[in-house]
Each structure stands twice: as structure tokens, then as C-alpha cells.
Design an enzyme around this catalytic site. Structure first.
Site, mmCIF file in Angstrom:
data_model
loop_
_atom_site.group_PDB
_atom_site.id
_atom_site.type_symbol
_atom_site.label_atom_id
_atom_site.label_comp_id
_atom_site.label_asym_id
_atom_site.label_seq_id
_atom_site.Cartn_x
_atom_site.Cartn_y
_atom_site.Cartn_z
ATOM 1 N N ASP A 253 14.656 -50.310 3.441
ATOM 2 C CA ASP A 253 14.202 -50.816 4.448
ATOM 3 C C ASP A 253 15.627 -51.797 5.225
ATOM 4 O O ASP A 253 16.453 -52.018 4.224
ATOM 5 C CB ASP A 253 13.095 -51.935 3.974
ATOM 6 N N ASP B 146 15.467 -54.952 7.836
ATOM 7 C CA ASP B 146 15.259 -56.442 7.731
ATOM 8 C C ASP B 146 14.449 -57.000 6.615
ATOM 9 O O ASP B 146 13.627 -56.746 6.300
ATOM 10 C CB ASP B 146 14.325 -56.504 9.112
#
Length: 216
Positions: free
Chosen positions: A13, A15
Site C-alpha cells: 500500500d 498512504d
């Protein structure tokens, strides 16, 4: 006690996992919350890990989805320009350097432009294989993005290790049948198989036929 797992691919991922963009994300979303008369805490409990238009659909369930998508497009444009306070999560650069040449992909709810802007602002290498908002029809916590990442890498989902910070993202990785390592304080209580405060606690090295991941 260190925990070690083996896999054939790593899915990351962005953020909250590689990039700390909390300041800009929450600033823009709280402006949005104020404009719509919504409770700040309620908005912040929903937005992390999801595509913006899906967060809006949860927060304003009666609203036309077309309005959500249009408003989300404007927000993505604003986020791509506003990188004030965007920094790398500790250990992110070293982790990305350590997996060069190993199967890995970025799987993010951001679109391609926003992902490029935030990774550049944080001074991080952008993986060649990327699954961004343009590539999926359903946002996390749906596993579509992670499953697509595994498919692009030609690796079975159960042979992937996911790094995620949000409850929605962790749920997506688990639903894809993958091992999930939760990153940061938001990851607690979501069912990840291991938790780290940041990526300085992670060591990755190649082993015969795969990748070994150790968390301190």
C-alpha cells in the site's frame, strides 16, 4: 520476538504504509466534512484506505454516485498539488531498495497521478508494477486490487505478503488470502498477522525460490 514469513511476492500500500500523507489527507477531508456539515471524527474513521468516492458514498448514502465521482476527481487533483507535509515512512526507502529485482507491486487507492506525486514528494522509488484507482472497479476493503497485483506478478495470492496501514486495506489483503503485515498505529485490531510501528522493523531478503520477510 521476531516473526519470519516466506512468500514469492510483496504487495505494498502507499498512504500510511510507504508515505506519511496524513497531514494533507486529513486537512482536505476535514475541509470537505465542514462543507457538508459532517462530524470530523466520523469522516476520519471512514476515509483511510478507501477510494474517495466510496468514502463519500458511505458518508452521504443518499447522494448520486456521479456527484461523488466528480467531487472525488476534484479532491484527487487538489491532493496531487498539495504535498506539504508528505514524507516517507521510516524505513520505506530501505525496504524499496531491498526488493529491487524481487516480485513486488504498489497497490493503492490513489490514482496514478496522485501516487506519482506523493512518492516523488517523499523521495521514494515508484515500483514498475502498480495497481491504482484506474485499474479496479471496487475499492478496498474489496480484495480486487490485491488480487490484480498478484495476477500481474504471476504469483498465487496465498504466496503474497501485503504491507498495509488501514483497516480497509488489511481487510482487503486478508480477503485475498494473503499474509498481511500491519504498519503503524492505525493497523491495530484489524487482524493482521504481524504489526510494526514502521518499516525500520522489517527486513527482507531473497531466499531459494522466494522472499523472506522478518519483522522485529
Amino acid at each position: 520476538m521476531p516473526q519470519t514469513s516466506t512468500a514469492r511476492a510483496v504487495l505494498l500500500d502507499m498512504d500510511g504504509t510507504l508515505v506519511d500523507s496524513t497531514a494533507v489527507v486529513e486537512r482536505l477531508w476535514l475541509e470537505w466534512a465542514d462543507a457538508h456539515g459532517l462530524d470530523d471524527d466520523r469522516v476520519l474513521s471512514v476515509i483511510h484506505g478507501r477510494q474517495g468516492h466510496e468514502s463519500m458514498a458511505i458518508l452521504l448514502p443518499e447522494r448520486d454516485p456521479a456527484i461523488n465521482r466528480a467531487e472525488n476527481a476534484r479532491m484527487l487533483s487538489a491532493e496531487g498539488v498539495d504535498t506539504d507535509g508528505v514524507v516517507a515512512v521510516p524505513g520505506a526507502a530501505e525496504l524499496l531498495a531491498g526488493i529491487v529485482g524481487l516480485p513486488h507491486a504498489l497497490v493503492t487507492s490513489a490514482d496514478e497521478a496522485l501516487a506519482a506525486a506523493r512518492m516523488a514528494a517523499a523521495g521514494l522509488r515508484v515500483p514498475e508494477v502498480r495497481v491504482t484507482a484506474e485499474h479496479v472497479s471496487r475499492s478496498k476493503p474489496d480484495p480486487e486490487g490485491f488480487l490484480l497485483g498478484a495476477e500481474l506478478l504471476a504469483v498465487d495470492p496465498q504466496d503474497c505478503i501485503v504491507f498495509e496501514d488501514s483497516h480497509a486495506g488489511i481487510a482487503a489483503g486478508l480477503a485475498a488470502g494473503m499474509t498481511v503485515i500491519g504498519v503503524g498505529e492505525r493497523a491495530g485490531g484489524a487482524g493482521a498477522q504481524a504489526l510494526v510501528a514502521d518499516l525500520t522493523q522489517v527486513t527482507i531478503r531473497p531466499v531459494d525460490g522466494g522472499i523472506e520477510v522478518t519483522v522485529a
